[in-house]
Scaffold this active site. Structure first.
Site, PDB file in Angstrom:
ATOM      1  N   ASN A   1       0.801  -1.227   0.000  1.00 36.86           N
ATOM      2  CA  ASN A   1       0.000   0.000   0.000  1.00 36.86           C
ATOM      3  C   ASN A   1       0.833   1.275   0.000  1.00 36.86           C
ATOM      4  O   ASN A   1       0.279   2.374   0.115  1.00 36.86           O
ATOM      5  CB  ASN A   1      -0.951   0.002   1.198  1.00 36.86           C
TER       6      ASN A   1
ATOM      7  N   ILE B   1       1.077   6.815  -0.864  1.00 33.73           N
ATOM      8  CA  ILE B   1       0.369   5.980   0.109  1.00 33.73           C
ATOM      9  C   ILE B   1      -1.076   5.774  -0.322  1.00 33.73           C
ATOM     10  O   ILE B   1      -1.761   6.724  -0.710  1.00 33.73           O
ATOM     11  CB  ILE B   1       0.384   6.650   1.509  1.00 33.73           C
ATOM     12  N   CYS B   2      -1.533   4.530  -0.247  1.00 38.39           N
ATOM     13  CA  CYS B   2      -2.937   4.203  -0.499  1.00 38.39           C
ATOM     14  C   CYS B   2      -3.604   3.983   0.856  1.00 38.39           C
ATOM     15  O   CYS B   2      -3.395   2.965   1.505  1.00 38.39           O
ATOM     16  CB  CYS B   2      -3.045   2.953  -1.362  1.00 38.39           C
ATOM     17  N   LEU B   3      -4.365   4.969   1.280  1.00 40.94           N
ATOM     18  CA  LEU B   3      -5.112   4.900   2.539  1.00 40.94           C
ATOM     19  C   LEU B   3      -6.397   5.682   2.304  1.00 40.94           C
ATOM     20  O   LEU B   3      -6.350   6.893   2.048  1.00 40.94           O
ATOM     21  CB  LEU B   3      -4.287   5.509   3.678  1.00 40.94           C
TER      22      LEU B   3
END
Length: 153
Positions: A76, A83-85
């Protein structure tokens, strides 16, 4: 856990001087760098990861921008720090994106969760890392440990 909250308290007194300088809305922001110390569990145990958080003038209506400054092998987080959030997205399909009621503390908890319960191999940003995990979990673990030794101590 990040010490971002204590840093923001210390920097709060400086906020007036930061925002009083003439600048356009797009360039005036607060930037905080801090370290996330990973707990003694999971793939990333013992690593120290540095994040940069840019808080725009439109905060709390828009999310802060967060980047991982430490090179990492993670499904992620890309090696360049993206960042993948979902809570960092202004608009999220699943409804868990940014909302004005969210705080920087939520961001800190979200980042911490990326190293434990939100570690997501099914919807990765770093597809190569996720596929690596699916192919060979032990080799994935070895690469993570190598990255920690080289970049996150």
């Amino acid at each position: 856990m990040l010490t971002l909250a204590s840093k923001l308290k210390r920097d709060d007194g400086l906020r007036g001087s930061r925002t009083s300088a003439p600048a356009s809305d797009s360039t005036r922001r607060v930037s905080v760098r801090d370290r996330l110390l990973v707990k003694d569990e999971g793939y990333y145990q013992g690593g120290k990861f540095q994040f940069e958080t840019e808080v725009p003038d439109a905060y709390n209506m828009v999310p802060p921008k967060v980047k991982c400054l430490t090179r990492i092998w993670h499904p992620n987080i890309t090696e360049t720090g993206d960042i993948c959030l979902s809570l960092l997205r202004e608009h999220s399909i699943d409804g868990t994106g940014w909302a004005p009621t969210r705080t920087l503390k939520d961001v800190v908890w979200g980042l911490n969760s990326l190293f434990t319960d939100l570690l997501n191999f099914d919807d990765p940003l770093n597809i190569e890392a996720a596929e690596h995990h699916l192919r060979d979990k032990e080799d994935f673990r070895n690469k993570v440990e190598d990255y920690i030794k080289r970049y996150a101590r």
